[in-house]
Design a protein around this motif. Structure first.
Motif, PDB file in Angstrom:
ATOM      1  N   ALA A 139       1.355  92.029   8.543  1.00 23.39           N
ATOM      2  CA  ALA A 139       2.342  92.269   9.595  1.00 23.39           C
ATOM      3  C   ALA A 139       2.381  91.105  10.589  1.00 23.39           C
ATOM      4  N   TRP A 140       1.203  90.558  10.930  1.00 20.94           N
ATOM      5  CA  TRP A 140       1.175  89.447  11.879  1.00 20.94           C
ATOM      6  C   TRP A 140       1.866  88.215  11.294  1.00 20.94           C
ATOM      7  N   VAL A 141       1.567  87.897  10.040  1.00 24.63           N
ATOM      8  CA  VAL A 141       2.174  86.710   9.417  1.00 24.63           C
ATOM      9  C   VAL A 141       3.691  86.865   9.337  1.00 24.63           C
ATOM     10  N   ILE A 142       4.158  88.011   8.903  1.00 20.71           N
ATOM     11  CA  ILE A 142       5.604  88.221   8.788  1.00 20.71           C
ATOM     12  C   ILE A 142       6.269  88.195  10.161  1.00 20.71           C
ATOM     13  N   THR A 143       5.655  88.831  11.139  1.00 23.65           N
ATOM     14  CA  THR A 143       6.217  88.833  12.488  1.00 23.65           C
ATOM     15  C   THR A 143       6.294  87.424  13.057  1.00 23.65           C
ATOM     16  N   MET A 144       5.252  86.640  12.850  1.00 18.38           N
ATOM     17  CA  MET A 144       5.264  85.267  13.368  1.00 18.38           C
ATOM     18  C   MET A 144       6.293  84.411  12.634  1.00 18.38           C
ATOM     19  N   MET A 145       6.509  84.703  11.369  1.00 18.20           N
ATOM     20  CA  MET A 145       7.567  83.992  10.640  1.00 18.20           C
ATOM     21  C   MET A 145       8.923  84.254  11.282  1.00 18.20           C
ATOM     22  N   LEU A 146       9.118  85.494  11.728  1.00 19.55           N
ATOM     23  CA  LEU A 146      10.417  85.878  12.278  1.00 19.55           C
ATOM     24  C   LEU A 146      10.596  85.470  13.737  1.00 19.55           C
ATOM     25  N   ILE A 147       9.564  85.671  14.574  1.00 18.17           N
ATOM     26  CA  ILE A 147       9.756  85.440  16.011  1.00 18.17           C
ATOM     27  C   ILE A 147       8.722  84.499  16.627  1.00 18.17           C
ATOM     28  N   GLY A 148       7.943  83.818  15.815  1.00 25.71           N
ATOM     29  CA  GLY A 148       6.858  82.997  16.348  1.00 25.71           C
ATOM     30  C   GLY A 148       7.257  81.632  16.858  1.00 25.71           C
ATOM     31  N   ASN A 149       8.531  81.302  16.800  1.00 27.70           N
ATOM     32  CA  ASN A 149       8.965  79.994  17.260  1.00 27.70           C
ATOM     33  C   ASN A 149      10.115  80.143  18.245  1.00 27.70           C
ATOM     34  N   THR A 150      10.438  79.051  18.910  1.00 25.80           N
ATOM     35  CA  THR A 150      11.466  79.095  19.935  1.00 25.80           C
ATOM     36  C   THR A 150      12.481  77.976  19.754  1.00 25.80           C
ATOM     37  N   GLY A 151      13.715  78.273  20.034  1.00 23.78           N
ATOM     38  CA  GLY A 151      14.754  77.256  20.055  1.00 23.78           C
ATOM     39  C   GLY A 151      15.063  76.643  18.706  1.00 23.78           C
ATOM     40  N   SER A 152      16.009  75.725  18.722  1.00 23.99           N
ATOM     41  CA  SER A 152      16.448  75.086  17.481  1.00 23.99           C
ATOM     42  C   SER A 152      15.447  74.070  16.950  1.00 23.99           C
ATOM     43  N   ASN A 153      14.529  73.621  17.804  1.00 19.35           N
ATOM     44  CA  ASN A 153      13.542  72.645  17.332  1.00 19.35           C
ATOM     45  C   ASN A 153      12.373  73.293  16.597  1.00 19.35           C
ATOM     46  N   GLY A 154      12.278  74.609  16.647  1.00 21.15           N
ATOM     47  CA  GLY A 154      11.261  75.322  15.881  1.00 21.15           C
ATOM     48  C   GLY A 154       9.855  75.199  16.409  1.00 21.15           C
ATOM     49  N   GLN A 155       9.666  74.900  17.695  1.00 20.41           N
ATOM     50  CA  GLN A 155       8.325  74.824  18.272  1.00 20.41           C
ATOM     51  C   GLN A 155       7.693  76.210  18.290  1.00 20.41           C
ATOM     52  N   PRO A 156       6.466  76.342  17.768  1.00 23.86           N
ATOM     53  CA  PRO A 156       5.824  77.670  17.768  1.00 23.86           C
ATOM     54  C   PRO A 156       5.388  78.067  19.176  1.00 23.86           C
ATOM     55  N   HIS A 157       5.466  79.354  19.442  1.00 20.06           N
ATOM     56  CA  HIS A 157       4.950  79.889  20.705  1.00 20.06           C
ATOM     57  C   HIS A 157       3.426  79.775  20.680  1.00 20.06           C
ATOM     58  N   PRO A 158       2.806  79.539  21.831  1.00 17.07           N
ATOM     59  CA  PRO A 158       1.338  79.423  21.861  1.00 17.07           C
ATOM     60  C   PRO A 158       0.622  80.687  21.393  1.00 17.07           C
ATOM     61  N   TRP A 159       1.221  81.858  21.591  1.00  9.40           N
ATOM     62  CA  TRP A 159       0.577  83.107  21.203  1.00  9.40           C
ATOM     63  C   TRP A 159       0.667  83.383  19.707  1.00  9.40           C
ATOM     64  N   SER A 160       1.444  82.597  18.984  1.00  9.86           N
ATOM     65  CA  SER A 160       1.562  82.832  17.546  1.00  9.86           C
ATOM     66  C   SER A 160       0.286  82.463  16.799  1.00  9.86           C
ATOM     67  N   VAL A 161      -0.486  81.529  17.292  1.00 11.48           N
ATOM     68  CA  VAL A 161      -1.758  81.017  16.769  1.00 11.48           C
ATOM     69  C   VAL A 161      -1.617  80.455  15.353  1.00 11.48           C
ATOM     70  N   ILE A 162      -1.205  81.251  14.394  1.00 11.39           N
ATOM     71  CA  ILE A 162      -1.201  80.795  13.000  1.00 11.39           C
ATOM     72  C   ILE A 162      -0.173  79.707  12.722  1.00 11.39           C
ATOM     73  N   LEU A 163       0.847  79.578  13.564  1.00 11.09           N
ATOM     74  CA  LEU A 163       1.881  78.571  13.351  1.00 11.09           C
ATOM     75  C   LEU A 163       1.547  77.233  14.004  1.00 11.09           C
ATOM     76  N   LEU A 164       0.514  77.204  14.806  1.00 16.60           N
ATOM     77  CA  LEU A 164       0.173  75.995  15.555  1.00 16.60           C
ATOM     78  C   LEU A 164      -0.464  74.947  14.647  1.00 16.60           C
ATOM     79  N   PRO A 165      -0.352  73.671  15.019  1.00 15.05           N
ATOM     80  CA  PRO A 165      -0.872  72.596  14.158  1.00 15.05           C
ATOM     81  C   PRO A 165      -2.392  72.645  14.011  1.00 15.05           C
ATOM     82  N   PRO A 166      -2.919  71.969  13.000  1.00 11.17           N
ATOM     83  CA  PRO A 166      -4.361  72.023  12.714  1.00 11.17           C
ATOM     84  C   PRO A 166      -5.246  71.549  13.867  1.00 11.17           C
ATOM     85  N   ASP A 167      -4.772  70.610  14.671  1.00 12.80           N
ATOM     86  CA  ASP A 167      -5.604  70.054  15.743  1.00 12.80           C
ATOM     87  C   ASP A 167      -5.397  70.753  17.080  1.00 12.80           C
TER      88      ASP A 167
END
Length: 196
Positions: A139-167
């Motif tokens: 559920a978390w992965v699917i939810t973050m796929m749907l709402i874990g980013n913002t705007g047209s540039n696709g920057q992930p929200h900080p609370w998404s955690v799994i979408l953030l870059p490796p570093d």
């Protein structure tokens, strides 16, 4: 100890970790276009690998003999906590090995994401029981796929955690904190009784 090893069905967990390793290696740095409500940003395929490890861990932890475990003198709760940590450390080692050996930088997020999703699963397990805990990582992965980013540039929200870059250090700290909380809660009985 022998009864705990048999009861926890460790071969199933080992198979889940093997599937996790296979998907992590196969996915590498591959990104795919998936539906999203926030933008059309491509997502790394490796986001789905931690689900396999978490489902295997959930299955192992839900395989119990409550009466024997409650009356026995073995520290079953400590064994379960060690199993959680061993699973997450194995997943992190596999992700790091894939990232180094296959030069797939994004694949290293699989270890951090496994820690985060395992911690989430353990916290949900404490509140709602094994059945609900099994679907929490999915559920978390699917939810973050749907709402874990913002705007047209696709920057992930900080609370998404799994979408953030490796570093991303705060994501690693959040995953570590949630795993620590979940591991601490692992020995406790669910607040709601599981059916059956």
């Amino acid at each position: 100890m022998d009864m705990w090893l048999r009861t926890r069905r460790l071969p199933v967990l080992a198979a889940a970790l093997a599937a996790y390793a296979t998907l992590t290696a196969a996915a590498g740095d591959t990104v795919v276009d998936l539906p999203s409500l926030g933008s059309d940003a491509a997502r790394p395929l490796v986001l789905f690998a931690p689900i396999l490890a978490c489902i295997g861990l959930t299955f192992s932890l839900s395989s119990r003999l409550p009466a024997a475990e409650a009356s026995g003198s073995r520290p079953v709760a400590r064994f379960d906590q060690a199993l959680v940590l061993a699973t997450v450390l194995t997943a992190a080692a596999v992700a790091y090995a894939v990232a180094v050996l296959l030069d797939a930088h994004i694949a290293s997020t699989a270890g951090r994401n496994t820690a985060f999703l395992a911690g989430l699963m353990l916290c949900v397990r404490r509140i709602a029981g094994h059945q609900v805990a099994a679907i929490a990582p999915v559920a978390w992965v699917i939810t973050m796929m749907l709402i874990g980013n913002t705007g047209s540039n696709g920057q992930p929200h900080p609370w998404s955690v799994i979408l953030l870059p490796p570093d991303h250090v705060p994501a690693a700290l959040a995953a570590t904190a949630l795993l620590a909380l979940g591991t601490a809660l692992a020995p406790a009985a669910p607040m709601l009784r599981d059916a059956g």
